[in-house]
Design a protein around this motif. Structure first.
Motif, PDB file in Angstrom:
ATOM      1  N   GLY A 270     -45.129  27.279  31.853  1.00 12.68           N
ATOM      2  CA  GLY A 270     -44.721  28.048  33.007  1.00 12.68           C
ATOM      3  C   GLY A 270     -44.989  29.532  32.835  1.00 12.68           C
ATOM      4  N   PRO A 271     -44.671  30.320  33.856  1.00 12.30           N
ATOM      5  CA  PRO A 271     -44.921  31.760  33.805  1.00 12.30           C
ATOM      6  C   PRO A 271     -43.984  32.450  32.833  1.00 12.30           C
ATOM      7  N   GLN A 272     -44.443  33.578  32.307  1.00  7.90           N
ATOM      8  CA  GLN A 272     -43.634  34.378  31.393  1.00  7.90           C
ATOM      9  C   GLN A 272     -43.215  35.653  32.093  1.00  7.90           C
ATOM     10  N   GLU A 273     -41.953  36.018  31.948  1.00  7.07           N
ATOM     11  CA  GLU A 273     -41.437  37.235  32.574  1.00  7.07           C
ATOM     12  C   GLU A 273     -41.322  38.335  31.539  1.00  7.07           C
ATOM     13  N   ILE A 274     -41.935  39.466  31.833  1.00  2.00           N
ATOM     14  CA  ILE A 274     -41.904  40.613  30.938  1.00  2.00           C
ATOM     15  C   ILE A 274     -41.141  41.738  31.624  1.00  2.00           C
ATOM     16  N   VAL A 275     -40.137  42.255  30.953  1.00  2.00           N
ATOM     17  CA  VAL A 275     -39.343  43.358  31.487  1.00  2.00           C
ATOM     18  C   VAL A 275     -39.854  44.655  30.883  1.00  2.00           C
ATOM     19  N   LYS A 276     -40.257  45.601  31.748  1.00  2.00           N
ATOM     20  CA  LYS A 276     -40.809  46.864  31.293  1.00  2.00           C
ATOM     21  C   LYS A 276     -39.975  48.023  31.826  1.00  2.00           C
ATOM     22  N   GLU A 277     -40.028  49.125  31.095  1.00  2.00           N
ATOM     23  CA  GLU A 277     -39.375  50.353  31.522  1.00  2.00           C
ATOM     24  C   GLU A 277     -40.441  51.367  31.913  1.00  2.00           C
ATOM     25  N   VAL A 278     -40.253  52.014  33.033  1.00  2.00           N
ATOM     26  CA  VAL A 278     -41.222  52.990  33.525  1.00  2.00           C
ATOM     27  C   VAL A 278     -40.512  54.295  33.830  1.00  2.00           C
ATOM     28  N   VAL A 279     -41.140  55.398  33.474  1.00  2.46           N
ATOM     29  CA  VAL A 279     -40.611  56.716  33.814  1.00  2.46           C
ATOM     30  C   VAL A 279     -41.328  57.220  35.055  1.00  2.46           C
ATOM     31  N   LEU A 442     -38.957  57.662  19.796  1.00  3.28           N
ATOM     32  CA  LEU A 442     -37.500  57.653  19.634  1.00  3.28           C
ATOM     33  C   LEU A 442     -36.995  59.044  19.242  1.00  3.28           C
ATOM     34  N   GLY A 443     -37.705  59.685  18.319  1.00  2.48           N
ATOM     35  CA  GLY A 443     -37.302  61.028  17.920  1.00  2.48           C
ATOM     36  C   GLY A 443     -37.421  62.023  19.053  1.00  2.48           C
ATOM     37  N   LEU A 444     -38.476  61.886  19.856  1.00  2.00           N
ATOM     38  CA  LEU A 444     -38.669  62.789  20.976  1.00  2.00           C
ATOM     39  C   LEU A 444     -37.580  62.597  22.033  1.00  2.00           C
ATOM     40  N   ALA A 445     -37.266  61.335  22.321  1.00  2.00           N
ATOM     41  CA  ALA A 445     -36.216  61.058  23.303  1.00  2.00           C
ATOM     42  C   ALA A 445     -34.862  61.551  22.814  1.00  2.00           C
ATOM     43  N   ARG A 446     -34.583  61.328  21.539  1.00  2.00           N
ATOM     44  CA  ARG A 446     -33.305  61.778  20.980  1.00  2.00           C
ATOM     45  C   ARG A 446     -33.192  63.296  21.024  1.00  2.00           C
ATOM     46  N   SER A 447     -34.277  64.006  20.778  1.00  2.00           N
ATOM     47  CA  SER A 447     -34.230  65.470  20.781  1.00  2.00           C
ATOM     48  C   SER A 447     -33.904  66.022  22.164  1.00  2.00           C
ATOM     49  N   HIS A 448     -34.297  65.300  23.206  1.00  2.00           N
ATOM     50  CA  HIS A 448     -34.014  65.759  24.566  1.00  2.00           C
ATOM     51  C   HIS A 448     -32.654  65.303  25.066  1.00  2.00           C
ATOM     52  N   MET A 449     -32.205  64.139  24.611  1.00  2.00           N
ATOM     53  CA  MET A 449     -30.973  63.571  25.146  1.00  2.00           C
ATOM     54  C   MET A 449     -29.751  63.943  24.321  1.00  2.00           C
ATOM     55  N   GLY A 450     -29.949  64.423  23.099  1.00  2.00           N
ATOM     56  CA  GLY A 450     -28.818  64.862  22.295  1.00  2.00           C
ATOM     57  C   GLY A 450     -28.253  63.765  21.424  1.00  2.00           C
ATOM     58  N   PRO A 451     -27.483  64.159  20.405  1.00  2.00           N
ATOM     59  CA  PRO A 451     -26.953  63.177  19.449  1.00  2.00           C
ATOM     60  C   PRO A 451     -25.911  62.239  20.034  1.00  2.00           C
ATOM     61  N   GLU A 452     -25.292  62.620  21.165  1.00  2.00           N
ATOM     62  CA  GLU A 452     -24.229  61.787  21.729  1.00  2.00           C
ATOM     63  C   GLU A 452     -24.758  60.696  22.657  1.00  2.00           C
ATOM     64  N   ALA A 453     -26.033  60.736  22.976  1.00  2.00           N
ATOM     65  CA  ALA A 453     -26.601  59.715  23.860  1.00  2.00           C
ATOM     66  C   ALA A 453     -26.577  58.346  23.177  1.00  2.00           C
ATOM     67  N   LYS A 454     -26.332  57.317  23.952  1.00  2.00           N
ATOM     68  CA  LYS A 454     -26.267  55.966  23.408  1.00  2.00           C
ATOM     69  C   LYS A 454     -27.652  55.513  22.942  1.00  2.00           C
ATOM     70  N   LEU A 459     -33.477  54.339  23.509  1.00  2.00           N
ATOM     71  CA  LEU A 459     -34.574  53.394  23.331  1.00  2.00           C
ATOM     72  C   LEU A 459     -35.316  53.174  24.648  1.00  2.00           C
ATOM     73  N   LYS A 460     -34.573  53.046  25.739  1.00  2.00           N
ATOM     74  CA  LYS A 460     -35.199  52.843  27.045  1.00  2.00           C
ATOM     75  C   LYS A 460     -36.079  54.031  27.419  1.00  2.00           C
ATOM     76  N   VAL A 461     -35.533  55.237  27.239  1.00  2.00           N
ATOM     77  CA  VAL A 461     -36.293  56.434  27.589  1.00  2.00           C
ATOM     78  C   VAL A 461     -37.529  56.560  26.698  1.00  2.00           C
ATOM     79  N   ALA A 462     -37.377  56.253  25.395  1.00  2.00           N
ATOM     80  CA  ALA A 462     -38.499  56.356  24.466  1.00  2.00           C
ATOM     81  C   ALA A 462     -39.628  55.404  24.861  1.00  2.00           C
ATOM     82  N   HIS A 463     -39.286  54.170  25.146  1.00  2.00           N
ATOM     83  CA  HIS A 463     -40.307  53.205  25.538  1.00  2.00           C
ATOM     84  C   HIS A 463     -40.963  53.592  26.858  1.00  2.00           C
ATOM     85  N   ALA A 464     -40.170  54.117  27.777  1.00  2.00           N
ATOM     86  CA  ALA A 464     -40.729  54.516  29.063  1.00  2.00           C
ATOM     87  C   ALA A 464     -41.677  55.702  28.911  1.00  2.00           C
ATOM     88  N   MET A 465     -41.316  56.669  28.080  1.00  2.00           N
ATOM     89  CA  MET A 465     -42.185  57.813  27.840  1.00  2.00           C
ATOM     90  C   MET A 465     -43.486  57.371  27.176  1.00  2.00           C
TER      91      MET A 465
END
Length: 477
Positions: A270-279, A442-454, A459-465
């Protein structure tokens, strides 16, 4: 003389009379601050031949409302449901009205049988026989003071006309129990008539309540409803011929490398479903669900077709495109081609309007085409929360992807044209690029979102970027 039409949210129906007419009833007006709220009960027609508005004043119509649905059926406009809301209370409707396009008169219908519960935002589709299909919708009930409970309806009804075309039409409700795979619960989806006695459903949103916040899970999938067979089934994108051929050749090459001779590999089940993140271009993170068909759909190809596909592969293969998930899109089908325009999605308490235009051939179901790209300058913030600082911080972190791209261009000039982000290697697939460079993003996303970001949000923002940069690099190569 051309009359202007007041700004409001409503539903429209088109009829071919006199070169084409667009009919609109009711809707709502809400000020940006939410202090002014008004429901309309007026009826307007846009004469497409002359591009002029005309207000039709006829007594006995529905009360003021929005979220209702209206379709043209034979020589009538049929209106069902909707809601009316004030600062103190709200009410949902399940009444049915008909407007006669010959006599310009309203009548309230009283169908026999048990009909749908009160709701708004449902699917309403006329059939060739003059009947009407009602599916889904949304309603809410007040369970105690200042506490409301929302309901996403997934039931389906047929509004049947007995003796269609007569003034003394008798209507009746009957409940439908379709087979197949029904759409997942959602609201804000768009519907249209499709070829082969079908109707389709596109997109929508499912609001998930978490603690004291509500997050919307937006969709960009397509479901078909076969009217004759009373069956739902999801649409499956086959992909361009050249890409399907490339996948087959890739599987065969792997088999030959492994065993030195041709092996018949079993196709995926059957078909495969892929979930992607986009910015988005404004930095907003959006989830996209993409369905990849199984190998079984690639069978029964003739040799001549394969040779033709090999020639197509000589050119560069573009990345698959599709509309981002959204609700309240406008859809239309012409000559078997589905057109999807605009809509909205949410980020926290913010709502963003879209102005892009996509199309897909419903007969081939190979790939989406972008007819009009989204211009970030045209995005409009309809609503903004000033109290939720944490959500604003997350949005600013996501927007950092765009700011980083701008700053990288400036820094690249100082570094003799070197690209700050990890470059995409020739022939490197997106999944390979992400695996190789994930720690960097991941490092780039963390630097923009701060240490308190979940971590999950980072991870979502990093993959989307990473995905955005990869696609830009492919298009520029």
């Amino acid at each position: 003389m051309s009359f202007s039409y007041p700004s409001q949210s409503s539903l429209a129906a088109v009829v071919p009379t006199a070169g084409g007419q667009l009919w609109i009833f009711g809707g709502e007006f809400a000020s940006p601050n939410g202090e002014q709220f008004y429901h309309y009960k007026d009826l307007w027609v846009l004469h497409l031949a002359t591009k002029t508005w005309e207000q039709i004043k006829a007594p006995g119509g529905p009360s003021g409302r929005s979220g209702h649905r209206m379709v043209a059926c034979k020589r009538q406009l049929i209106i069902f449901g909707g809601f009316h809301e004030s600062a103190r209370d709200f009410i949902y409707y399940n009444d049915v009205y008909a407007f006669n396009l010959d006599s310009f008169t309203w009548s309230r219908l009283a169908p026999a049988g048990m009909g749908p519960a009160p709701r708004s935002g449902c699917q309403m589709t006329p059939t060739p026989e003059g009947n009407i299909i009602i599916y889904g919708g949304y309603s809410k009930q007040r369970i105690k003071k200042d506490v409301d409970k929302g309901t996403l309806h997934t039931d389906m009804f047929l509004l049947k006309a007995e003796g269609a075309g007569k003034e003394e039409d008798r209507w009746s409700w009957s409940r439908l129990s379709p087979s197949g795979v029904k759409p997942t619960p959602r609201s804000g989806f768009a519907v249209a008539a499709a070829p082969n006695n079908r109707c389709l459903l596109f997109g929508g949103v499912h609001d998930e309540e978490e603690e004291e916040s509500i997050e919307g899970d937006f969709f960009n999938d397509i479901y078909f409803y076969d009217i004759g067979k009373n069956r739902w089934f999801p649409a499956q994108l086959k992909g361009p011929k050249s890409e399907r051929r490339k996948r087959r050749r890739g599987r065969q090459a792997e088999a030959e490398a492994a065993g030195g001779e041709e092996l018949q590999l079993p196709p995926p089940q059957g078909p495969q479903e892929i979930v992607k993140e986009v910015v988005a271009e404004d930095g907003t993170v959006m989830t996209i669900k993409q369905v990849i068909p199984g190998a079984a759909e690639d069978k029964d190809r003739s040799g001549s077709e394969e040779e033709e596909e090999e020639e197509e592969e000589d050119g560069a293969l573009g990345q698959p495109v599709e509309p981002c998930p959204r609700s309240s899109a406008m859809v239309a089908v012409k000559h078997g081609v589905l057109y999807v325009y605009g809509g909205m999605f949410e980020v926290g308490d913010r709502q963003v309007t879209l102005s892009d235009l996509h199309s897909i051939d419903l007969h081939r179901m190979e790939q989406w085409k972008v007819l009009l790209e989204m211009d970030p300058k045209t995005q409009e913030w309809l609503e903004e929360s000033e109290s939720d600082e944490e959500e604003d911080d997350d949005v600013e972190g996501a927007e950092g992807g765009e700011e980083e791209e701008e700053s990288s261009e400036e820094e690249s000039e100082d570094e003799e044209g070197e690209q700050q982000h990890p470059a995409v290697q020739p022939g490197e697939a997106q999944a390979q690029y992400l695996a190789r460079t994930e720690q960097y993003w991941l490092g780039l996303a963390r630097s923009h979102m701060g240490p308190e970001a979940k971590d999950k949000k980072v991870l979502k923002v990093a993959h989307a970027m990473a995905k955005t940069f990869y696609e830009d690099a492919i298009q520029m190569s």
